[in-house]
Design a protein around this motif. Sequence first.
Motif, short mmCIF file in Angstrom:
data_model
loop_
_atom_site.label_atom_id
_atom_site.label_comp_id
_atom_site.label_asym_id
_atom_site.label_seq_id
_atom_site.Cartn_x
_atom_site.Cartn_y
_atom_site.Cartn_z
N LEU A 118 5.25 -2.08 16.11
CA LEU A 118 3.82 -1.82 16.09
C LEU A 118 3.45 -0.85 17.22
O LEU A 118 3.85 -1.03 18.36
CB LEU A 118 3.06 -3.13 16.26
CG LEU A 118 1.56 -3.10 15.96
CD1 LEU A 118 1.32 -2.74 14.50
CD2 LEU A 118 0.94 -4.46 16.26
N GLN A 155 5.57 0.47 7.24
CA GLN A 155 4.19 0.57 7.73
C GLN A 155 3.28 -0.43 7.01
O GLN A 155 2.45 -1.10 7.63
CB GLN A 155 3.67 1.99 7.55
CG GLN A 155 4.36 2.98 8.47
CD GLN A 155 4.03 4.43 8.11
OE1 GLN A 155 3.86 4.78 6.95
NE2 GLN A 155 3.96 5.26 9.14
N GLY A 156 3.44 -0.54 5.70
CA GLY A 156 2.63 -1.47 4.93
C GLY A 156 2.91 -2.92 5.29
O GLY A 156 1.99 -3.75 5.31
N ASP A 202 0.80 -1.23 0.00
CA ASP A 202 0.00 0.00 0.00
C ASP A 202 0.84 1.28 0.00
O ASP A 202 0.41 2.30 0.54
CB ASP A 202 -0.98 0.03 1.18
CG ASP A 202 -2.05 -1.03 1.08
OD1 ASP A 202 -2.35 -1.46 -0.05
OD2 ASP A 202 -2.57 -1.44 2.14
N LEU A 212 3.80 -4.06 8.23
CA LEU A 212 3.10 -4.33 9.49
C LEU A 212 1.61 -4.50 9.26
O LEU A 212 0.98 -5.40 9.81
CB LEU A 212 3.35 -3.21 10.50
CG LEU A 212 4.68 -3.24 11.24
CD1 LEU A 212 4.82 -2.02 12.14
CD2 LEU A 212 4.85 -4.52 12.04
N LYS A 213 1.06 -3.63 8.42
CA LYS A 213 -0.38 -3.67 8.13
C LYS A 213 -0.80 -5.00 7.50
O LYS A 213 -1.89 -5.51 7.77
CB LYS A 213 -0.75 -2.52 7.20
CG LYS A 213 -2.19 -2.48 6.78
CD LYS A 213 -2.45 -1.30 5.85
CE LYS A 213 -3.86 -1.34 5.29
NZ LYS A 213 -4.07 -0.27 4.31
N HIS A 214 0.08 -5.57 6.68
CA HIS A 214 -0.26 -6.78 5.93
C HIS A 214 0.39 -8.03 6.51
O HIS A 214 0.65 -9.00 5.78
CB HIS A 214 0.12 -6.61 4.46
CG HIS A 214 -0.72 -5.59 3.77
ND1 HIS A 214 -2.02 -5.83 3.40
CD2 HIS A 214 -0.46 -4.30 3.43
CE1 HIS A 214 -2.52 -4.74 2.84
NE2 HIS A 214 -1.59 -3.80 2.86
#
Length: 162
Positions: free
Chosen positions: A127, A88-89, A66, A91-93
């Motif tokens: 996180l 960041q992406g 992302d 961690l998000k995924h």
Amino acid sequence: MFTASLRAQAEELLAAARAQKLRIVTAESCTGGLIAGLLTEIPGSSDVVERGFVTYSNEAKEDLLDVPGELIHAHGAVSAEVARAMAQGALKHSLAQLAVAVTGIAGPGGGSATKPVGLVYVAAQRLGHAVHAKEFRFGDIGRDHVRGRTLAEALILLRSLI
């Protein structure tokens, strides 16, 4: 495959993450999966290494992590901004609590006056905390050496977040 020094760094990182029950995700461009490869070279790493993304192309950065295309267009794929967005992406995924992301120009070609061969950005995030990013200018020391130095710096930055 990896130097004894890198293996020792990886073992220390994995032990520290394991002690705090933290899992790691990698998002790699110029290293092409070598960070994940180094970590998984260590026996027993499966309880710490959650997954890895190899996002060599801009499209992969956008699709899998992302990373906004506008960010890549504004700053270039090799930038602190994109490295941060990659972390960041990741961690998000993933199901991880620690992320490391790298983007750079390993060479021998691909450099410019403003972004020379050997320029690498490493970003890491725990996180719930801010993203940390560092710029490295290793110079035109050869593709293998740029990638090897990037591995070492990625482990150091990750370790600093534990």
